[in-house]
Design a protein around this motif. Structure first.
Motif, PDB file in Angstrom:
ATOM      1  N   ALA A 155       0.835  -1.209   0.000  1.00 26.45           N
ATOM      2  CA  ALA A 155       0.000   0.000   0.000  1.00 26.45           C
ATOM      3  C   ALA A 155       0.865   1.253   0.000  1.00 26.45           C
ATOM      4  CB  ALA A 155      -0.929   0.003   1.210  1.00 26.45           C
ATOM      5  N   LEU A 156       1.970   1.229   0.735  1.00 22.85           N
ATOM      6  CA  LEU A 156       2.873   2.376   0.751  1.00 22.85           C
ATOM      7  C   LEU A 156       3.531   2.582  -0.610  1.00 22.85           C
ATOM      8  CD1 LEU A 156       4.579   1.943   4.220  1.00 22.85           C
ATOM      9  CD2 LEU A 156       3.086   3.799   3.534  1.00 22.85           C
ATOM     10  N   LEU A 157       3.838   1.498  -1.300  1.00 22.99           N
ATOM     11  CA  LEU A 157       4.465   1.618  -2.609  1.00 22.99           C
ATOM     12  C   LEU A 157       3.476   2.047  -3.687  1.00 22.99           C
ATOM     13  CD1 LEU A 157       6.790  -1.513  -2.575  1.00 22.99           C
ATOM     14  CD2 LEU A 157       7.465   0.877  -2.355  1.00 22.99           C
ATOM     15  N   GLU A 158       2.232   1.574  -3.588  1.00 19.55           N
ATOM     16  CA  GLU A 158       1.243   1.844  -4.626  1.00 19.55           C
ATOM     17  C   GLU A 158       0.283   2.970  -4.266  1.00 19.55           C
ATOM     18  OE1 GLU A 158      -0.630  -1.903  -5.119  1.00 19.55           O
ATOM     19  OE2 GLU A 158       1.184  -2.866  -5.885  1.00 19.55           O
ATOM     20  N   GLY A 159       0.247   3.369  -2.998  1.00 18.53           N
ATOM     21  CA  GLY A 159      -0.663   4.437  -2.585  1.00 18.53           C
ATOM     22  C   GLY A 159      -2.079   3.966  -2.333  1.00 18.53           C
ATOM     23  N   ASP A 160      -2.286   2.671  -2.076  1.00 17.94           N
ATOM     24  CA  ASP A 160      -3.620   2.128  -1.811  1.00 17.94           C
ATOM     25  C   ASP A 160      -4.071   2.587  -0.425  1.00 17.94           C
ATOM     26  OD1 ASP A 160      -5.950   0.748  -1.751  1.00 17.94           O
ATOM     27  OD2 ASP A 160      -5.046  -1.248  -1.788  1.00 17.94           O
ATOM     28  N   GLU A 161      -5.133   3.389  -0.362  1.00 17.14           N
ATOM     29  CA  GLU A 161      -5.585   3.999   0.891  1.00 17.14           C
ATOM     30  C   GLU A 161      -6.119   2.981   1.903  1.00 17.14           C
ATOM     31  OE1 GLU A 161      -6.096   7.238   2.131  1.00 17.14           O
ATOM     32  OE2 GLU A 161      -4.880   8.119   0.566  1.00 17.14           O
ATOM     33  N   PHE A 185      18.921  17.977   2.298  1.00 15.34           N
ATOM     34  CA  PHE A 185      19.693  18.141   3.526  1.00 15.34           C
ATOM     35  C   PHE A 185      20.624  16.955   3.780  1.00 15.34           C
ATOM     36  CE2 PHE A 185      20.199  17.842   8.153  1.00 15.34           C
ATOM     37  CZ  PHE A 185      20.766  19.079   8.392  1.00 15.34           C
ATOM     38  N   LEU A 186      20.121  15.748   3.654  1.00 15.76           N
ATOM     39  CA  LEU A 186      20.955  14.565   3.938  1.00 15.76           C
ATOM     40  C   LEU A 186      22.122  14.411   2.954  1.00 15.76           C
ATOM     41  CD1 LEU A 186      18.318  11.934   5.088  1.00 15.76           C
ATOM     42  CD2 LEU A 186      19.986  13.139   6.467  1.00 15.76           C
ATOM     43  N   PRO A 187      21.894  14.537   1.642  1.00 14.92           N
ATOM     44  CA  PRO A 187      23.054  14.454   0.744  1.00 14.92           C
ATOM     45  C   PRO A 187      24.064  15.575   1.015  1.00 14.92           C
ATOM     46  CG  PRO A 187      21.035  14.267  -0.514  1.00 14.92           C
ATOM     47  CD  PRO A 187      20.650  14.592   0.878  1.00 14.92           C
ATOM     48  N   TYR A 188      23.569  16.756   1.306  1.00 14.34           N
ATOM     49  CA  TYR A 188      24.461  17.877   1.593  1.00 14.34           C
ATOM     50  C   TYR A 188      25.245  17.630   2.880  1.00 14.34           C
ATOM     51  CZ  TYR A 188      26.088  22.663   1.908  1.00 14.34           C
ATOM     52  OH  TYR A 188      26.876  23.770   1.976  1.00 14.34           O
ATOM     53  N   ALA A 189      24.595  17.043   3.885  1.00 14.60           N
ATOM     54  CA  ALA A 189      25.287  16.728   5.139  1.00 14.60           C
ATOM     55  C   ALA A 189      26.405  15.718   4.911  1.00 14.60           C
ATOM     56  CB  ALA A 189      24.291  16.205   6.169  1.00 14.60           C
ATOM     57  N   VAL A 190      26.198  14.755   4.017  1.00 13.84           N
ATOM     58  CA  VAL A 190      27.245  13.774   3.705  1.00 13.84           C
ATOM     59  C   VAL A 190      28.436  14.467   3.046  1.00 13.84           C
ATOM     60  CG1 VAL A 190      27.790  11.768   2.278  1.00 13.84           C
ATOM     61  CG2 VAL A 190      25.666  11.821   3.580  1.00 13.84           C
ATOM     62  N   VAL A 191      28.174  15.383   2.115  1.00 15.49           N
ATOM     63  CA  VAL A 191      29.255  16.120   1.451  1.00 15.49           C
ATOM     64  C   VAL A 191      30.033  16.948   2.463  1.00 15.49           C
ATOM     65  CG1 VAL A 191      29.734  17.965  -0.212  1.00 15.49           C
ATOM     66  CG2 VAL A 191      28.120  16.148  -0.788  1.00 15.49           C
ATOM     67  N   VAL A 192      29.326  17.609   3.363  1.00 13.50           N
ATOM     68  CA  VAL A 192      29.984  18.421   4.393  1.00 13.50           C
ATOM     69  C   VAL A 192      30.801  17.533   5.319  1.00 13.50           C
ATOM     70  CG1 VAL A 192      29.534  19.862   6.417  1.00 13.50           C
ATOM     71  CG2 VAL A 192      28.359  20.322   4.273  1.00 13.50           C
ATOM     72  N   LEU A 193      30.299  16.369   5.656  1.00 17.85           N
ATOM     73  CA  LEU A 193      31.032  15.444   6.521  1.00 17.85           C
ATOM     74  C   LEU A 193      32.336  14.994   5.853  1.00 17.85           C
ATOM     75  CD1 LEU A 193      30.957  13.775   9.158  1.00 17.85           C
ATOM     76  CD2 LEU A 193      29.880  11.962   7.834  1.00 17.85           C
ATOM     77  N   VAL A 194      32.270  14.692   4.575  1.00 16.63           N
ATOM     78  CA  VAL A 194      33.487  14.297   3.850  1.00 16.63           C
ATOM     79  C   VAL A 194      34.481  15.449   3.806  1.00 16.63           C
ATOM     80  CG1 VAL A 194      34.360  13.650   1.567  1.00 16.63           C
ATOM     81  CG2 VAL A 194      32.351  12.499   2.509  1.00 16.63           C
ATOM     82  N   LEU A 195      33.992  16.675   3.552  1.00 13.71           N
ATOM     83  CA  LEU A 195      34.884  17.831   3.511  1.00 13.71           C
ATOM     84  C   LEU A 195      35.500  18.138   4.877  1.00 13.71           C
ATOM     85  CD1 LEU A 195      32.997  20.323   1.161  1.00 13.71           C
ATOM     86  CD2 LEU A 195      35.087  19.066   0.682  1.00 13.71           C
ATOM     87  N   MET A 226      14.238  12.434   0.736  1.00  7.44           N
ATOM     88  CA  MET A 226      14.396  12.669  -0.697  1.00  7.44           C
ATOM     89  C   MET A 226      13.156  12.137  -1.419  1.00  7.44           C
ATOM     90  SD  MET A 226      18.401  12.015  -1.483  1.00  7.44           S
ATOM     91  CE  MET A 226      18.503  10.404  -0.749  1.00  7.44           C
ATOM     92  N   ARG A 227      12.784  12.786  -2.474  1.00  3.51           N
ATOM     93  CA  ARG A 227      11.534  12.453  -3.162  1.00  3.51           C
ATOM     94  C   ARG A 227      11.462  10.993  -3.578  1.00  3.51           C
ATOM     95  NH1 ARG A 227       7.332  15.029  -5.979  1.00  3.51           N
ATOM     96  NH2 ARG A 227       6.641  13.834  -7.779  1.00  3.51           N
ATOM     97  N   ARG A 228      12.557  10.435  -4.034  1.00  6.39           N
ATOM     98  CA  ARG A 228      12.553   9.042  -4.490  1.00  6.39           C
ATOM     99  C   ARG A 228      12.336   8.058  -3.348  1.00  6.39           C
ATOM    100  NH1 ARG A 228      17.782   7.858  -7.765  1.00  6.39           N
ATOM    101  NH2 ARG A 228      16.839   5.809  -7.545  1.00  6.39           N
ATOM    102  N   LEU A 229      12.676   8.459  -2.112  1.00  5.01           N
ATOM    103  CA  LEU A 229      12.592   7.544  -0.974  1.00  5.01           C
ATOM    104  C   LEU A 229      11.329   7.737  -0.140  1.00  5.01           C
ATOM    105  CD1 LEU A 229      16.302   7.792   0.223  1.00  5.01           C
ATOM    106  CD2 LEU A 229      15.285   6.109  -1.303  1.00  5.01           C
ATOM    107  N   ARG A 230      10.465   8.636  -0.537  1.00  7.43           N
ATOM    108  CA  ARG A 230       9.267   8.914   0.263  1.00  7.43           C
ATOM    109  C   ARG A 230       8.272   7.774   0.158  1.00  7.43           C
ATOM    110  NH1 ARG A 230       8.462  15.188  -1.607  1.00  7.43           N
ATOM    111  NH2 ARG A 230      10.268  15.993  -0.489  1.00  7.43           N
ATOM    112  N   LEU A 231       7.670   7.466   1.305  1.00  7.88           N
ATOM    113  CA  LEU A 231       6.603   6.477   1.371  1.00  7.88           C
ATOM    114  C   LEU A 231       5.428   7.088   2.113  1.00  7.88           C
ATOM    115  CD1 LEU A 231       8.493   3.188   2.241  1.00  7.88           C
ATOM    116  CD2 LEU A 231       7.524   3.820   0.055  1.00  7.88           C
ATOM    117  N   PRO A 232       4.235   6.960   1.616  1.00  4.02           N
ATOM    118  CA  PRO A 232       3.771   6.448   0.343  1.00  4.02           C
ATOM    119  C   PRO A 232       4.379   7.223  -0.820  1.00  4.02           C
ATOM    120  CG  PRO A 232       1.917   6.885   1.809  1.00  4.02           C
ATOM    121  CD  PRO A 232       3.119   7.429   2.455  1.00  4.02           C
TER     122      PRO A 232
END
Length: 197
Positions: free
Chosen positions: A75-81, A110-120, A181-187
Protein backbone atom coordinates in the motif's frame (compact mmCIF):
# COMPACT_ATOMS: atom_id res chain seq x y z
CA UNK A 1 -51.21 -31.53 18.82
CA UNK A 2 -47.49 -31.17 18.14
CA UNK A 3 -48.11 -30.18 14.57
CA UNK A 4 -50.08 -27.08 15.58
CA UNK A 5 -47.21 -25.88 17.77
CA UNK A 6 -44.77 -26.37 14.87
CA UNK A 7 -47.07 -24.40 12.58
CA UNK A 8 -47.35 -21.66 15.18
CA UNK A 9 -43.60 -21.49 15.70
CA UNK A 10 -42.92 -21.39 11.94
CA UNK A 11 -45.50 -18.63 11.56
CA UNK A 12 -43.87 -16.73 14.42
CA UNK A 13 -40.41 -17.02 12.85
CA UNK A 14 -41.78 -15.89 9.48
CA UNK A 15 -43.44 -12.93 11.19
CA UNK A 16 -40.20 -12.09 13.03
CA UNK A 17 -38.24 -12.17 9.76
CA UNK A 18 -40.80 -9.89 8.16
CA UNK A 19 -40.58 -7.52 11.16
CA UNK A 20 -36.80 -7.36 10.81
CA UNK A 21 -37.11 -6.30 7.16
CA UNK A 22 -39.67 -3.54 7.75
CA UNK A 23 -38.80 -0.58 9.97
CA UNK A 24 -40.62 -0.62 13.29
CA UNK A 25 -42.28 2.31 15.00
CA UNK A 26 -40.20 3.08 18.11
CA UNK A 27 -43.33 3.63 20.20
CA UNK A 28 -44.90 0.29 19.24
CA UNK A 29 -44.44 -2.88 21.27
CA UNK A 30 -41.83 -5.26 19.95
CA UNK A 31 -44.16 -8.27 19.76
CA UNK A 32 -41.87 -10.76 21.51
CA UNK A 33 -40.76 -11.36 25.08
CA UNK A 34 -37.53 -9.82 26.34
CA UNK A 35 -34.79 -12.47 26.49
CA UNK A 36 -33.28 -13.40 29.82
CA UNK A 37 -29.99 -11.75 30.66
CA UNK A 38 -28.09 -15.03 30.51
CA UNK A 39 -29.48 -15.72 27.04
CA UNK A 40 -28.59 -12.24 25.77
CA UNK A 41 -25.04 -12.45 27.15
CA UNK A 42 -24.60 -15.92 25.69
CA UNK A 43 -25.57 -14.54 22.29
CA UNK A 44 -22.95 -11.78 22.60
CA UNK A 45 -20.12 -14.07 23.58
CA UNK A 46 -18.18 -15.62 20.78
CA UNK A 47 -15.89 -18.50 21.27
CA UNK A 48 -12.29 -17.75 20.36
CA UNK A 49 -10.59 -20.62 18.65
CA UNK A 50 -7.04 -20.76 19.91
CA UNK A 51 -4.73 -23.58 18.94
CA UNK A 52 -3.89 -25.87 21.84
CA UNK A 53 -0.24 -25.92 20.84
CA UNK A 54 1.66 -22.78 21.88
CA UNK A 55 4.10 -23.03 19.00
CA UNK A 56 1.26 -23.28 16.51
CA UNK A 57 -0.40 -20.19 18.00
CA UNK A 58 2.87 -18.23 17.76
CA UNK A 59 3.34 -19.37 14.17
CA UNK A 60 -0.18 -18.27 13.22
CA UNK A 61 0.38 -14.92 14.90
CA UNK A 62 3.66 -14.40 13.02
CA UNK A 63 1.99 -15.30 9.73
CA UNK A 64 -0.88 -12.90 10.38
CA UNK A 65 1.53 -10.06 11.28
CA UNK A 66 3.68 -10.81 8.22
CA UNK A 67 0.67 -10.65 5.89
CA UNK A 68 -0.48 -7.34 7.45
CA UNK A 69 3.01 -5.86 7.08
CA UNK A 70 3.14 -7.02 3.47
CA UNK A 71 -0.24 -5.39 2.76
CA UNK A 72 0.99 -2.14 4.34
CA UNK A 73 4.25 -2.25 2.38
CA UNK A 74 2.50 -2.72 -0.96
CA UNK A 75 0.00 0.00 0.00
CA UNK A 76 2.87 2.38 0.75
CA UNK A 77 4.47 1.62 -2.61
CA UNK A 78 1.24 1.84 -4.63
CA UNK A 79 -0.66 4.44 -2.58
CA UNK A 80 -3.62 2.13 -1.81
CA UNK A 81 -5.58 4.00 0.89
CA UNK A 82 -7.24 0.88 2.35
CA UNK A 83 -4.12 -0.70 3.82
CA UNK A 84 -2.03 2.37 4.68
CA UNK A 85 -0.86 2.75 8.28
CA UNK A 86 -3.06 4.95 10.48
CA UNK A 87 -0.64 7.89 10.31
CA UNK A 88 -0.97 8.05 6.50
CA UNK A 89 -4.73 7.51 6.13
CA UNK A 90 -7.37 10.05 5.30
CA UNK A 91 -8.00 12.90 2.89
CA UNK A 92 -6.08 15.43 5.01
CA UNK A 93 -2.88 13.37 5.01
CA UNK A 94 -3.24 12.66 1.30
CA UNK A 95 -3.59 16.38 0.59
CA UNK A 96 -0.51 17.12 2.72
CA UNK A 97 1.51 14.52 0.80
CA UNK A 98 0.39 15.95 -2.52
CA UNK A 99 1.10 19.51 -1.35
CA UNK A 100 4.64 18.60 -0.28
CA UNK A 101 5.37 16.42 -3.31
CA UNK A 102 4.31 19.09 -5.78
CA UNK A 103 6.96 21.57 -4.54
CA UNK A 104 10.72 21.85 -4.48
CA UNK A 105 12.18 22.20 -1.00
CA UNK A 106 15.66 22.70 0.40
CA UNK A 107 15.09 20.15 3.14
CA UNK A 108 15.01 17.16 0.80
CA UNK A 109 18.64 17.87 -0.12
CA UNK A 110 19.69 18.14 3.53
CA UNK A 111 20.95 14.56 3.94
CA UNK A 112 23.05 14.45 0.74
CA UNK A 113 24.46 17.88 1.59
CA UNK A 114 25.29 16.73 5.14
CA UNK A 115 27.25 13.77 3.70
CA UNK A 116 29.25 16.12 1.45
CA UNK A 117 29.98 18.42 4.39
CA UNK A 118 31.03 15.44 6.52
CA UNK A 119 33.49 14.30 3.85
CA UNK A 120 34.88 17.83 3.51
CA UNK A 121 35.30 18.11 7.27
CA UNK A 122 37.45 14.96 7.35
CA UNK A 123 39.92 16.42 4.84
CA UNK A 124 43.06 17.74 6.56
CA UNK A 125 42.99 21.13 4.79
CA UNK A 126 41.95 23.79 7.31
CA UNK A 127 40.38 26.14 4.78
CA UNK A 128 38.12 23.32 3.46
CA UNK A 129 37.02 22.46 6.99
CA UNK A 130 36.12 26.07 7.73
CA UNK A 131 34.36 26.46 4.39
CA UNK A 132 32.37 23.24 4.89
CA UNK A 133 31.27 24.34 8.37
CA UNK A 134 30.18 27.77 7.12
CA UNK A 135 28.34 26.27 4.15
CA UNK A 136 26.60 23.80 6.43
CA UNK A 137 25.41 26.59 8.73
CA UNK A 138 24.16 28.64 5.77
CA UNK A 139 22.35 25.63 4.35
CA UNK A 140 20.88 24.83 7.77
CA UNK A 141 19.47 28.38 8.07
CA UNK A 142 18.02 28.12 4.55
CA UNK A 143 16.34 24.81 5.44
CA UNK A 144 14.77 26.38 8.55
CA UNK A 145 13.47 29.32 6.50
CA UNK A 146 12.11 26.87 3.93
CA UNK A 147 10.38 24.96 6.74
CA UNK A 148 8.73 28.15 7.97
CA UNK A 149 7.59 29.08 4.44
CA UNK A 150 6.23 25.61 3.74
CA UNK A 151 4.59 25.28 7.16
CA UNK A 152 2.75 28.59 6.89
CA UNK A 153 1.61 27.87 3.33
CA UNK A 154 0.44 24.36 4.27
CA UNK A 155 -1.42 25.60 7.34
CA UNK A 156 -3.24 28.21 5.23
CA UNK A 157 -4.08 25.67 2.51
CA UNK A 158 -5.44 23.22 5.09
CA UNK A 159 -7.65 25.89 6.65
CA UNK A 160 -9.10 26.71 3.24
CA UNK A 161 -9.48 23.13 2.02
CA UNK A 162 -10.62 21.40 5.24
CA UNK A 163 -12.29 24.07 7.40
CA UNK A 164 -14.42 21.67 9.47
CA UNK A 165 -12.00 18.72 9.79
CA UNK A 166 -9.35 18.01 12.38
CA UNK A 167 -5.98 18.84 10.82
CA UNK A 168 -3.97 18.41 13.99
CA UNK A 169 -0.52 16.97 13.29
CA UNK A 170 -0.79 17.48 9.53
CA UNK A 171 1.82 20.25 9.28
CA UNK A 172 4.54 18.34 11.19
CA UNK A 173 3.67 15.30 9.03
CA UNK A 174 4.31 17.38 5.91
CA UNK A 175 7.53 18.87 7.28
CA UNK A 176 8.89 15.41 8.11
CA UNK A 177 8.04 14.31 4.59
CA UNK A 178 10.11 17.16 3.14
CA UNK A 179 13.19 15.85 4.94
CA UNK A 180 13.08 12.68 2.84
CA UNK A 181 14.40 12.67 -0.70
CA UNK A 182 11.53 12.45 -3.16
CA UNK A 183 12.55 9.04 -4.49
CA UNK A 184 12.59 7.54 -0.97
CA UNK A 185 9.27 8.91 0.26
CA UNK A 186 6.60 6.48 1.37
CA UNK A 187 3.77 6.45 0.34
CA UNK A 188 5.16 7.13 -3.11
CA UNK A 189 4.43 10.59 -4.54
CA UNK A 190 1.24 10.63 -6.61
CA UNK A 191 1.74 14.09 -8.18
CA UNK A 192 4.50 15.60 -10.28
CA UNK A 193 6.43 18.68 -9.29
CA UNK A 194 4.60 21.87 -10.20
CA UNK A 195 1.24 20.07 -10.37
CA UNK A 196 -1.52 21.50 -8.20
CA UNK A 197 -2.64 19.13 -5.40
Amino acid sequence: MFRRRDDASSAATALAEQDEKTPRDPQAKKGRPTPKRSEAEAGLRTRVTVPKDRKEAARQSRERMRSEREKQRTALLEGDERYLPARDKGPVRRYVRDYVDSRWSMAEFFLPYAVVVLVLSIVQVDILRLLSTLLFLVFFVLVILDFVRLGLGLRKALRERFPDQNTRGAVPYGLMRTLQMRRLRLPKPQVKRGERP
